[in-house]
Scaffold this active site. Sequence first.
Site, PDB file in Angstrom:
ATOM      1  N   ALA A   3      -2.759   7.152   4.307  1.00  0.00           N
ATOM      2  CA  ALA A   3      -3.138   6.553   3.024  1.00  0.00           C
ATOM      3  C   ALA A   3      -4.499   7.052   2.568  1.00  0.00           C
ATOM      4  O   ALA A   3      -4.762   7.132   1.379  1.00  0.00           O
ATOM      5  CB  ALA A   3      -3.146   5.026   3.118  1.00  0.00           C
ATOM      6  N   LEU A   4      -5.361   7.414   3.520  1.00  0.00           N
ATOM      7  CA  LEU A   4      -6.686   7.907   3.141  1.00  0.00           C
ATOM      8  C   LEU A   4      -6.563   9.192   2.341  1.00  0.00           C
ATOM      9  O   LEU A   4      -7.328   9.425   1.418  1.00  0.00           O
ATOM     10  CB  LEU A   4      -7.565   8.112   4.374  1.00  0.00           C
ATOM     11  CG  LEU A   4      -9.048   8.312   4.118  1.00  0.00           C
ATOM     12  CD1 LEU A   4      -9.631   7.144   3.333  1.00  0.00           C
ATOM     13  CD2 LEU A   4      -9.796   8.479   5.429  1.00  0.00           C
ATOM     14  N   GLY A  41     -11.645   2.032   6.435  1.00  0.00           N
ATOM     15  CA  GLY A  41     -11.084   2.768   5.310  1.00  0.00           C
ATOM     16  C   GLY A  41      -9.625   2.485   5.027  1.00  0.00           C
ATOM     17  O   GLY A  41      -9.272   1.933   3.990  1.00  0.00           O
ATOM     18  N   GLU A  42      -8.757   2.854   5.946  1.00  0.00           N
ATOM     19  CA  GLU A  42      -7.329   2.658   5.717  1.00  0.00           C
ATOM     20  C   GLU A  42      -6.691   1.856   6.845  1.00  0.00           C
ATOM     21  O   GLU A  42      -5.485   1.865   7.020  1.00  0.00           O
ATOM     22  CB  GLU A  42      -6.627   4.018   5.567  1.00  0.00           C
ATOM     23  CG  GLU A  42      -6.650   4.859   6.814  1.00  0.00           C
ATOM     24  CD  GLU A  42      -5.872   6.141   6.692  1.00  0.00           C
ATOM     25  OE1 GLU A  42      -6.100   7.019   7.521  1.00  0.00           O
ATOM     26  OE2 GLU A  42      -5.028   6.280   5.797  1.00  0.00           O
ATOM     27  N   GLU A  43      -7.493   1.153   7.590  1.00  0.00           N
ATOM     28  CA  GLU A  43      -6.982   0.369   8.707  1.00  0.00           C
ATOM     29  C   GLU A  43      -7.002  -1.120   8.385  1.00  0.00           C
ATOM     30  O   GLU A  43      -7.857  -1.601   7.640  1.00  0.00           O
ATOM     31  CB  GLU A  43      -7.805   0.632   9.976  1.00  0.00           C
ATOM     32  CG  GLU A  43      -7.654   2.041  10.492  1.00  0.00           C
ATOM     33  CD  GLU A  43      -8.411   2.288  11.778  1.00  0.00           C
ATOM     34  OE1 GLU A  43      -8.013   3.211  12.494  1.00  0.00           O
ATOM     35  OE2 GLU A  43      -9.391   1.585  12.066  1.00  0.00           O
TER      36      GLU A  43
END
Length: 131
Positions: A3-4, A41-43
């Site tokens: 997703a990042l 970030g994306e977690e």
Amino acid sequence: DGALGIHDQALAAGDGCLSAVGRAIARAVKRPGDLAVRYGGEEFAVLLPNTDSLGAAVVAQDILEAIRSLKIEHTAHPQGYVTASAGIVGSQPCEQPVTPNLLITSADKMLYTAKQNGRDRYCVASTPFFH
């Protein structure tokens, strides 16, 4: 998973993706005492008190299916849409000394094991990895 990359390509699209994933996770986490939060970030992190590893695996599978069902386009992903991977660790604090850092580190190891084994899956460690 990845997703990042979406987030970096188009900030608005990435934010929308992460928001949709967060809502899907929140819908899959059903008990009042459970907690789902964005972690980095994306977690995302999901805390499931009074849940053994088998129960956590059921919730993880529900989360992965909820994210898959969103069918958010991701052209760089082999499946063509956004998926997720999860690392699961369970602990009985009364049986072993556990710190938040130990749980995070152990779950992170399982997350990367899931990613190394093909992504779009979860891996479970029944006990934290002691150093």
